[in-house]
Design an enzyme around this catalytic site. Structure first.
Site, mmCIF file in Angstrom:
data_model
loop_
_atom_site.group_PDB
_atom_site.id
_atom_site.type_symbol
_atom_site.label_atom_id
_atom_site.label_comp_id
_atom_site.label_asym_id
_atom_site.label_seq_id
_atom_site.Cartn_x
_atom_site.Cartn_y
_atom_site.Cartn_z
ATOM 1 N N SER A 87 0.649 -1.090 0.002
ATOM 2 C CA SER A 87 0.266 -0.015 -0.046
ATOM 3 C C SER A 87 1.251 1.190 -0.337
ATOM 4 C CB SER A 87 -0.900 -0.140 0.618
ATOM 5 O OG SER A 87 -1.256 -1.256 0.845
ATOM 6 N N TYR A 88 0.660 1.755 -0.875
ATOM 7 C CA TYR A 88 2.041 3.182 -1.078
ATOM 8 C C TYR A 88 0.811 4.435 -1.007
ATOM 9 C CZ TYR A 88 4.998 0.760 -3.359
ATOM 10 O OH TYR A 88 6.465 -0.150 -3.590
#
Length: 186
Positions: A36-37
């Site tokens: 998850s960026y």
């Protein structure tokens, strides 16, 4: 810590994996990584060529899981994915996400991959199957100082050549960038 890394799109996955073993690499763990960026209005990591992510790893070999928070600095050269990298283990990914949301960050597209690790001395090879993108080879050496970077990159380039590949075939784009670009064109 500096991560000296290249990324190569591959079309002959089994040939690459056999080539790594022929070069002396030992197969390591098989891991599913979900990344998850994050970005924000006050710090656009894509514009600054940085990354902030939470990685959840499910290790099928060890039957375990871990979560890590990672910051990656801007690329340090024009031919590879070499960057400063800072990483720490996180006890609870949901709480970590809530902290980042509370600070004004928001998530970008997730990056999910099945990653087979290979090891040779200080070199790590990863053969990745990235959802919605395909197969890639990553070669990485972690060095402590900037002075060690050039030698590490030469070692990586020699391995590429031994695999009948070249630096010209590599990409400096992250999986996240490739997915965001693909989503915009679909």
């Amino acid at each position: 810590m500096i991560e000296v890394e290249i990324k190569l799109p591959i079309h002959r996955r089994s040939a690459i994996e056999h080539g790594l073993i022929d070069l002396g690499f030992t197969p390591g763990d098989l891991i599913r990584e979900s990344d998850s960026y994050f970005t924000s209005d006050f710090h656009d990591f894509m514009k600054t060529d940085e990354a902030l992510r939470i990685r959840e790893s499910e290790n099928f070999t060890q039957v375990s899981s871990t979560t890590r928070l990672t910051y990656k600095g801007p690329k340090l050269d024009t031919v590879s994915m070499t960057r400063k990298e800072l990483e720490t283990t996180v006890g609870d990914s949901d709480i970590c996400c809530q902290i980042l949301y509370s600070l004004g960050y928001h998530k970008l597209s997730p990056v999910v991959k099945l990653r087979q690790y290979y090891h040779l001395d200080t070199i790590t090879a990863c053969v990745d199957q990235v959802e919605k993108l395909g197969a890639f080879l990553e070669l990485e050496i972690i060095v402590e100082t900037e002075a060690e970077r050039e030698d590490a990159l030469k070692k990586i380039e020699a391995i590429l050549n031994d695999l009948d590949c070249s630096m010209a075939e590599t990409t400096r784009y992250s999986y996240l960038f490739m997915l965001l670009k693909k989503n915009r064109t679909c």
